[in-house]
Design an enzyme around this catalytic site. Structure first.
Site, short mmCIF file in Angstrom:
data_model
loop_
_atom_site.label_atom_id
_atom_site.label_comp_id
_atom_site.label_asym_id
_atom_site.label_seq_id
_atom_site.Cartn_x
_atom_site.Cartn_y
_atom_site.Cartn_z
N LYS A 22 38.50 30.84 36.21
CA LYS A 22 37.77 32.00 35.74
C LYS A 22 38.73 33.06 35.24
CE LYS A 22 35.02 35.70 37.65
NZ LYS A 22 34.56 36.36 38.83
N ARG A 73 31.06 44.40 36.16
CA ARG A 73 31.25 45.56 37.04
C ARG A 73 30.23 46.66 36.71
NH1 ARG A 73 37.90 45.28 37.06
NH2 ARG A 73 38.00 43.21 38.01
N SER A 123 31.23 37.74 32.19
CA SER A 123 30.39 38.73 31.53
C SER A 123 30.94 39.19 30.19
CB SER A 123 30.21 39.93 32.46
OG SER A 123 31.47 40.45 32.85
N LYS A 159 41.57 32.41 39.71
CA LYS A 159 40.83 33.54 39.16
C LYS A 159 41.83 34.59 38.70
CE LYS A 159 37.53 37.15 40.32
NZ LYS A 159 36.46 37.57 41.23
N TYR A 218 25.90 33.14 31.77
CA TYR A 218 24.69 33.95 31.62
C TYR A 218 23.81 33.40 30.50
CZ TYR A 218 27.58 36.88 34.52
OH TYR A 218 28.37 37.33 35.56
N LYS A 274 43.04 44.86 40.12
CA LYS A 274 43.02 43.81 41.16
C LYS A 274 44.23 42.88 41.06
CE LYS A 274 37.98 44.04 41.60
NZ LYS A 274 36.73 43.28 41.85
N GLU A 330 47.52 27.22 43.34
CA GLU A 330 46.34 27.84 43.97
C GLU A 330 45.23 26.81 44.20
OE1 GLU A 330 45.49 30.57 45.29
OE2 GLU A 330 46.68 32.23 44.52
N1 LIG Z 1 34.80 39.30 43.16
C1 LIG Z 1 33.70 39.63 42.43
C2 LIG Z 1 33.39 38.92 41.19
N2 LIG Z 1 32.70 37.78 41.18
C3 LIG Z 1 32.49 37.44 39.86
C4 LIG Z 1 33.09 38.40 39.06
C5 LIG Z 1 33.11 38.49 37.57
C6 LIG Z 1 32.01 37.78 36.86
C7 LIG Z 1 31.80 38.20 35.45
O1 LIG Z 1 32.54 39.00 34.87
O2 LIG Z 1 30.83 37.69 34.88
C8 LIG Z 1 33.69 39.32 39.88
C9 LIG Z 1 34.35 40.52 39.34
C10 LIG Z 1 35.70 40.90 39.76
O3 LIG Z 1 36.45 40.11 40.34
O4 LIG Z 1 36.02 42.06 39.54
MG LIG Z 2 44.29 31.12 46.71
#
Ligand SMILES: NCc1[nH]cc(CCC(=O)O)c1CC(=O)O
Ligand SMILES: [Mg+2]
Length: 353
Positions: free
Chosen positions: A275, A231, A301, A221, A340, A244, A260
């Site tokens: 992701k 968010r 998103s 991720k 989505y 993050k 990972e």
């Molecule tokens: N940990 C939370 C999480 N789980 C899924 C998403 C993002 C999903 C999306 O953007 O559709 C996120 C956001 C983030 O890590 O800030």
């Molecule tokens: Mg890991």
């Protein structure tokens, strides 16, 4: 503003009539266009297909009754009260979508530094899981494990002196996963990117007797700008302090993604995920080829917003862009897609038979 895209222009098998454009044919033995000359021929040589079985539908849940609130940055996506989430689960079941994923918008008053609401067995996610599994036990329900919908600072983990704590966070995530499994969640999906959380969650699930609860790890991720609209949807955009990048991956890396993913498989992940999706198709392909695991991809998103937003403006053909983007994930090696677009794509696939 409707986009008009072409009526089919197919090649003819009959010899061409004399025309001003006629010239001596090139001496070509191989003409790749032959296999594209008509729809039946294209269907025959088509390498990848998208089916409804490939789709996981992410939904946002919010407190209240009988209300759907549009998410401004995600045209066509609503925040749903639990009763409405059950209605969408019904729609998913009717469309034969195998699995839905739940994300909560937590009331700001319930958010705190430690994300305590994540451990409330009656929080929105747990309520939704129970309500959905009660009416539609045959549909898979996936729950995200991370603290960001519940923390006042919007981070996925616990913070001390501005630092995200790994091991202390894992201890909380384990409890969150158990609470969700208790509520009836089928797939636990840790999205936090702490080290060691998959192993810790697997061990705790097994000890508690949840031997059949699967883990889909957000294994690779990335720290991405494409999470913005999500968010907004869960209400962490305003509260998030900093970024993050000390836990989510650097978008420059793909060898690291393999390390990972390897760790999460060794720790017991049943399925792995990459992701975001579209900017990381190369990572999807490498992960699939290297590990031959059930490999998922999250069309996040921001990717949804780009397509849905451009389509709403009449700048692209939204349906075709949607299907092309989803097929791209299949071509890259994904076994399934969190998107989505799931209900819209499933409806389109159904209509096409
Ligand atoms: N940990 C939370 C999480 N789980 C899924 C998403 C993002 C999903 C999306 O953007 O559709 C996120 C956001 C983030 O890590 O800030
Ligand atoms: Mg890991």
């Amino acid at each position: 503003m409707a986009i008009k895209f072409g009526r089919p222009i197919e090649m003819r098998d009959a010899p061409r009539r004399q025309s001003a454009l006629a010239s001596t044919p090139l001496d070509l033995t191989i003409r790749p266009r032959r296999n594209r000359k008509a729809e039946w021929a294209r269907r025959l040589v088509r390498e990848n297909v998208l089916t409804t079985d490939d789709l996981i539908w992410p939904m946002f849940v919010v407190d209240g009754h009988n209300t759907r609130t549009p998410v401004a940055s995600m045209p066509g996506v609503d925040r749903l009260t639990v009763d409405q989430a059950v209605r969408d689960a019904e729609r998913a079941a009717k469309l034969n979508i195998p699995c839905i994923a739940l994300f909560p918008y937590t009331e700001p008053s319930l958010r705190d530094e430690h994300g305590s609401e994540a451990l409330n067995p009656n929080n929105l996610v747990c309520q939704s899981v129970r309500a959905i599994k009660k009416e539609f036990p045959e549909i898979g329900v996936l729950c995200d494990v991370a603290l960001d919908p519940f923390t006042s600072h919007g981070h996925d983990g616990l913070i001390e002196d501005g630092k995200i704590l790994n091991d202390e966070t894992v201890a909380v995530l384990v409890k969150q996963a158990l609470v969700q499994a208790e509520a009836g969640c089928d797939v636990i999906a840790p999205s936090d990117m702490m080290d060691g959380r998959v192993g810790a969650i697997r061990e705790a699930l097994d000890e508690a007797g949840f031997l059949d609860v699967q883990i889909m790890s957000y294994a690779a991720k990335y720290a991405s700008a494409f999470y913005g609209p999500f968010r907004d949807a869960i209400g962490s955009a305003k509260t998030l302090t900093g970024d993050k990048r000390t836990y989510q991956m650097d978008s420059a890396n793909s060898d690291e993604a393999l390390r990972e993913v390897e760790l999460d498989i060794a720790e017991g992940a049943d399925m792995v995920m990459v992701k975001p999706g579209m900017p990381y198709l190369d990572v999807v392909r490498r992960v699939k080829d290297t590990f031959a695991m059930p490999t998922f991809v999250y069309q996040v998103s921001g990717e949804y917003a780009m397509i849905a937003g451009a389509a709403a403006n009449g700048w692209i053909d939204g349906d075709r862009a949607m299907m092309e983007s989803l097929l791209g994930f299949k071509r890259a090696g994904a076994d399934g897609i969190l998107t989505y677009f799931a209900p819209k794509a499933a409806e389109k696939l159904k209509a096409e038979g």
